[in-house]
Write a protein that holds these residues in place. Sequence first.
Motif, PDB file in Angstrom:
ATOM      1  N   ALA A  48       0.726  -1.104  -0.096  1.00 41.38           N
ATOM      2  CA  ALA A  48       0.097   0.037  -0.075  1.00 41.38           C
ATOM      3  C   ALA A  48       0.940   1.582   0.032  1.00 41.38           C
ATOM      4  CB  ALA A  48      -0.947   0.012   0.989  1.00 41.38           C
ATOM      5  N   GLY A  51       2.278   1.973  -3.202  1.00 41.20           N
ATOM      6  CA  GLY A  51       0.940   2.518  -4.176  1.00 41.20           C
ATOM      7  C   GLY A  51       0.524   1.372  -5.105  1.00 41.20           C
ATOM      8  N   GLU A  54      -4.709  -1.099  -3.648  1.00 40.03           N
ATOM      9  CA  GLU A  54      -5.550  -0.019  -2.807  1.00 40.03           C
ATOM     10  C   GLU A  54      -6.288  -0.750  -2.056  1.00 40.03           C
ATOM     11  OE1 GLU A  54      -7.816   2.025  -5.548  1.00 40.03           O
ATOM     12  OE2 GLU A  54      -8.792   0.189  -6.419  1.00 40.03           O
ATOM     13  N   TYR A  64      -8.428  -5.626  -0.853  1.00 44.69           N
ATOM     14  CA  TYR A  64      -7.259  -5.088  -1.399  1.00 44.69           C
ATOM     15  C   TYR A  64      -7.293  -5.500  -3.013  1.00 44.69           C
ATOM     16  CZ  TYR A  64      -5.332  -4.985   3.200  1.00 44.69           C
ATOM     17  OH  TYR A  64      -4.955  -4.392   4.609  1.00 44.69           O
ATOM     18  N   ARG A  67      -3.180  -2.170  -8.261  1.00 42.38           N
ATOM     19  CA  ARG A  67      -3.149  -0.914  -9.000  1.00 42.38           C
ATOM     20  C   ARG A  67      -1.938  -0.864  -9.948  1.00 42.38           C
ATOM     21  NH1 ARG A  67      -1.559   3.767  -6.713  1.00 42.38           N
ATOM     22  NH2 ARG A  67      -2.524   5.018  -8.474  1.00 42.38           N
TER      23      ARG A  67
END
Length: 116
Positions: A48, A51, A54, A64, A67
């Motif tokens: 997280a 990044g 998300e 979860y 990304r």
Amino acid sequence: MQGARAVADPVRREILELLHAAPLPAGRIAEHFSISRPAVSKHLRVLAECGVIEVMVVGRQRIYALRREPLAELAGYLERLLAPALPDRLDALATEVARTRRERRATTPDVKEKTA
């Protein structure tokens, strides 16, 4: 480049692969590993922070999801490293060949003059 940190650990890579298929709650992710749930939680926190995942809170569950955008930067970097570096070297070779030909023409008498 946070994507590199995200994939630096085999557990995190496996978590990313799990999330590639579909978003999952933390408990379902932890079921796939023989390490403790707190250890899995730490890996999820790192992902997280990087990044690459998300977190969505749905009731009492944390879901979860992957990304892809931060990983695209890493993929582009790796593609540049893995691509052959030949175009620049071939350009330099072509320049050297042209220079050598010019020098030879300047120092070598014409073939017609030799036979005459």
